[in-house]
Design a protein around this motif. Structure first.
Motif, mmCIF file in Angstrom:
data_model
loop_
_atom_site.group_PDB
_atom_site.id
_atom_site.type_symbol
_atom_site.label_atom_id
_atom_site.label_comp_id
_atom_site.label_asym_id
_atom_site.label_seq_id
_atom_site.Cartn_x
_atom_site.Cartn_y
_atom_site.Cartn_z
ATOM 1 N N THR A 66 0.845 -1.193 0.000
ATOM 2 C CA THR A 66 0.000 0.000 0.000
ATOM 3 C C THR A 66 0.877 1.238 0.000
ATOM 4 O O THR A 66 1.719 1.410 0.880
ATOM 5 C CB THR A 66 -0.916 0.014 1.241
ATOM 6 N N LEU A 67 0.676 2.102 -1.017
ATOM 7 C CA LEU A 67 1.393 3.374 -1.121
ATOM 8 C C LEU A 67 0.437 4.472 -0.691
ATOM 9 O O LEU A 67 -0.695 4.536 -1.175
ATOM 10 C CB LEU A 67 1.845 3.633 -2.563
ATOM 11 N N THR A 68 0.883 5.351 0.211
ATOM 12 C CA THR A 68 0.045 6.437 0.696
ATOM 13 C C THR A 68 0.733 7.760 0.416
ATOM 14 O O THR A 68 1.858 7.992 0.879
ATOM 15 C CB THR A 68 -0.225 6.300 2.211
ATOM 16 N N LEU A 69 0.058 8.627 -0.343
ATOM 17 C CA LEU A 69 0.573 9.972 -0.611
ATOM 18 C C LEU A 69 0.315 10.831 0.618
ATOM 19 O O LEU A 69 -0.838 11.035 1.006
ATOM 20 C CB LEU A 69 -0.115 10.574 -1.836
ATOM 21 N N GLU A 70 1.382 11.296 1.231
ATOM 22 C CA GLU A 70 1.253 12.033 2.490
ATOM 23 C C GLU A 70 0.524 13.360 2.328
ATOM 24 O O GLU A 70 -0.145 13.810 3.252
ATOM 25 C CB GLU A 70 2.633 12.263 3.107
ATOM 26 N N ASP A 71 0.633 14.010 1.172
ATOM 27 C CA ASP A 71 -0.009 15.317 0.979
ATOM 28 C C ASP A 71 -1.524 15.264 1.078
ATOM 29 O O ASP A 71 -2.159 16.193 1.557
ATOM 30 C CB ASP A 71 0.389 15.924 -0.369
ATOM 31 N N GLN B 70 -4.397 6.622 -1.673
ATOM 32 C CA GLN B 70 -3.596 5.401 -1.720
ATOM 33 C C GLN B 70 -3.634 4.747 -3.087
ATOM 34 O O GLN B 70 -4.614 4.861 -3.825
ATOM 35 C CB GLN B 70 -4.116 4.391 -0.689
ATOM 36 N N VAL B 71 -2.546 4.044 -3.381
ATOM 37 C CA VAL B 71 -2.447 3.149 -4.518
ATOM 38 C C VAL B 71 -2.052 1.802 -3.926
ATOM 39 O O VAL B 71 -1.118 1.725 -3.128
ATOM 40 C CB VAL B 71 -1.401 3.631 -5.546
ATOM 41 N N ILE B 72 -2.780 0.763 -4.291
ATOM 42 C CA ILE B 72 -2.564 -0.550 -3.694
ATOM 43 C C ILE B 72 -2.149 -1.543 -4.769
ATOM 44 O O ILE B 72 -2.817 -1.661 -5.799
ATOM 45 C CB ILE B 72 -3.826 -1.033 -2.965
ATOM 46 N N LEU B 73 -1.032 -2.212 -4.523
ATOM 47 C CA LEU B 73 -0.550 -3.260 -5.417
ATOM 48 C C LEU B 73 -0.741 -4.591 -4.711
ATOM 49 O O LEU B 73 -0.362 -4.725 -3.546
ATOM 50 C CB LEU B 73 0.933 -3.065 -5.735
ATOM 51 N N SER B 74 -1.308 -5.552 -5.429
ATOM 52 C CA SER B 74 -1.523 -6.850 -4.801
ATOM 53 C C SER B 74 -1.126 -7.983 -5.740
ATOM 54 O O SER B 74 -1.381 -7.944 -6.936
ATOM 55 C CB SER B 74 -2.981 -7.018 -4.352
ATOM 56 N N ARG B 75 -0.506 -8.961 -5.140
ATOM 57 C CA ARG B 75 -0.078 -10.171 -5.835
ATOM 58 C C ARG B 75 -1.293 -11.073 -6.002
ATOM 59 O O ARG B 75 -2.007 -11.336 -5.039
ATOM 60 C CB ARG B 75 0.977 -10.840 -4.955
ATOM 61 N N GLN B 76 -1.501 -11.538 -7.225
ATOM 62 C CA GLN B 76 -2.612 -12.441 -7.519
ATOM 63 C C GLN B 76 -2.034 -13.741 -8.064
ATOM 64 O O GLN B 76 -1.953 -13.957 -9.279
ATOM 65 C CB GLN B 76 -3.567 -11.790 -8.523
ATOM 66 N N GLU C 149 -0.802 -12.597 -11.789
ATOM 67 C CA GLU C 149 -0.875 -11.188 -12.158
ATOM 68 C C GLU C 149 -0.485 -10.315 -10.969
ATOM 69 O O GLU C 149 -0.442 -10.763 -9.831
ATOM 70 C CB GLU C 149 -2.287 -10.813 -12.608
ATOM 71 N N LEU C 150 -0.233 -9.061 -11.283
ATOM 72 C CA LEU C 150 -0.040 -8.010 -10.290
ATOM 73 C C LEU C 150 -1.176 -7.023 -10.522
ATOM 74 O O LEU C 150 -1.355 -6.539 -11.643
ATOM 75 C CB LEU C 150 1.317 -7.329 -10.489
ATOM 76 N N TRP C 151 -1.971 -6.760 -9.495
ATOM 77 C CA TRP C 151 -3.091 -5.842 -9.633
ATOM 78 C C TRP C 151 -2.736 -4.522 -8.962
ATOM 79 O O TRP C 151 -2.135 -4.495 -7.885
ATOM 80 C CB TRP C 151 -4.350 -6.418 -9.006
ATOM 81 N N VAL C 152 -3.144 -3.435 -9.612
ATOM 82 C CA VAL C 152 -2.943 -2.094 -9.086
ATOM 83 C C VAL C 152 -4.308 -1.442 -8.953
ATOM 84 O O VAL C 152 -5.073 -1.379 -9.924
ATOM 85 C CB VAL C 152 -2.040 -1.240 -10.018
ATOM 86 N N ALA C 153 -4.611 -0.976 -7.744
ATOM 87 C CA ALA C 153 -5.869 -0.270 -7.490
ATOM 88 C C ALA C 153 -5.545 1.188 -7.226
ATOM 89 O O ALA C 153 -4.729 1.502 -6.351
ATOM 90 C CB ALA C 153 -6.596 -0.878 -6.301
ATOM 91 N N VAL D 259 -0.630 7.007 -12.334
ATOM 92 C CA VAL D 259 -1.681 7.035 -11.308
ATOM 93 C C VAL D 259 -1.238 7.850 -10.087
ATOM 94 O O VAL D 259 -2.060 8.547 -9.489
ATOM 95 C CB VAL D 259 -2.178 5.623 -10.917
ATOM 96 N N LEU D 260 0.035 7.780 -9.735
ATOM 97 C CA LEU D 260 0.513 8.607 -8.613
ATOM 98 C C LEU D 260 0.441 10.098 -8.968
ATOM 99 O O LEU D 260 0.062 10.920 -8.130
ATOM 100 C CB LEU D 260 1.938 8.212 -8.227
ATOM 101 N N SER D 261 0.773 10.446 -10.202
ATOM 102 C CA SER D 261 0.689 11.845 -10.642
ATOM 103 C C SER D 261 -0.756 12.334 -10.624
ATOM 104 O O SER D 261 -1.037 13.456 -10.185
ATOM 105 C CB SER D 261 1.258 11.997 -12.057
ATOM 106 N N GLU D 262 -1.675 11.495 -11.105
ATOM 107 C CA GLU D 262 -3.097 11.867 -11.089
ATOM 108 C C GLU D 262 -3.574 12.110 -9.667
ATOM 109 O O GLU D 262 -4.288 13.080 -9.401
ATOM 110 C CB GLU D 262 -3.932 10.758 -11.741
ATOM 111 N N GLN D 263 -3.176 11.264 -8.751
ATOM 112 C CA GLN D 263 -3.642 11.393 -7.371
ATOM 113 C C GLN D 263 -2.915 12.502 -6.614
ATOM 114 O O GLN D 263 -3.491 13.113 -5.724
ATOM 115 C CB GLN D 263 -3.525 10.049 -6.649
#
Length: 112
Positions: free
Chosen positions: A38-43, A47-53, A58-62, A97-101
């Motif tokens: 789980t990546l959390t933008l402090e500003d 969050q952006v969440i990566l999960s192993r499937q 697969e690698l899923w990104v939410a 996605v990090l830039s968008e958020q």
């Protein structure tokens, strides 16, 4: 791809992302709990969440913009995780996605 090869690829990828986050100029916290990073933008706390499937290898990104499923493509000169819907590789997708958020350009300089 064998399950062992998938596990090796996903583990190397998650470690590379953690290393990139440790060295980036952005305040992005991360927490890893087994198969989820789980990546959390402090500003803004988003969050952006990566999960192993493992079942589908697969690698899923939410992210706010949606969910993305990436498969490991080892047919090219440089193997990479590729998104099935956008065609982006993982570094490009994460930066987008990090830039968008964040609301401004974010680059992790992720080299995987």
């Amino acid at each position: 791809m064998s399950q062992a090869a998938y596990n090796e690829a996903i583990e190397a990828t998650l470690i590379a992302i953690e290393d990139a986050l440790d060295n980036c100029d952005w305040d992005i916290d991360y927490e890893r709990a087994d198969a989820v990073l789980t990546l959390t933008l402090e500003d803004n706390g988003s969050q952006v969440i990566l999960s192993r499937q493992s079942a589908v290898q697969e690698l899923w990104v939410a992210a706010r913009s949606g969910g993305y499923h990436l498969s490991f493509d080892d047919s090219a000169n440089k193997p990479a995780w590729k998104c099935s819907t956008t065609g982006e590789d993982l570094p490009t997708l994460l930066d987008r996605v990090l830039s968008e958020q964040q609301g401004e350009p974010v680059s992790l300089n992720l080299d995987i």
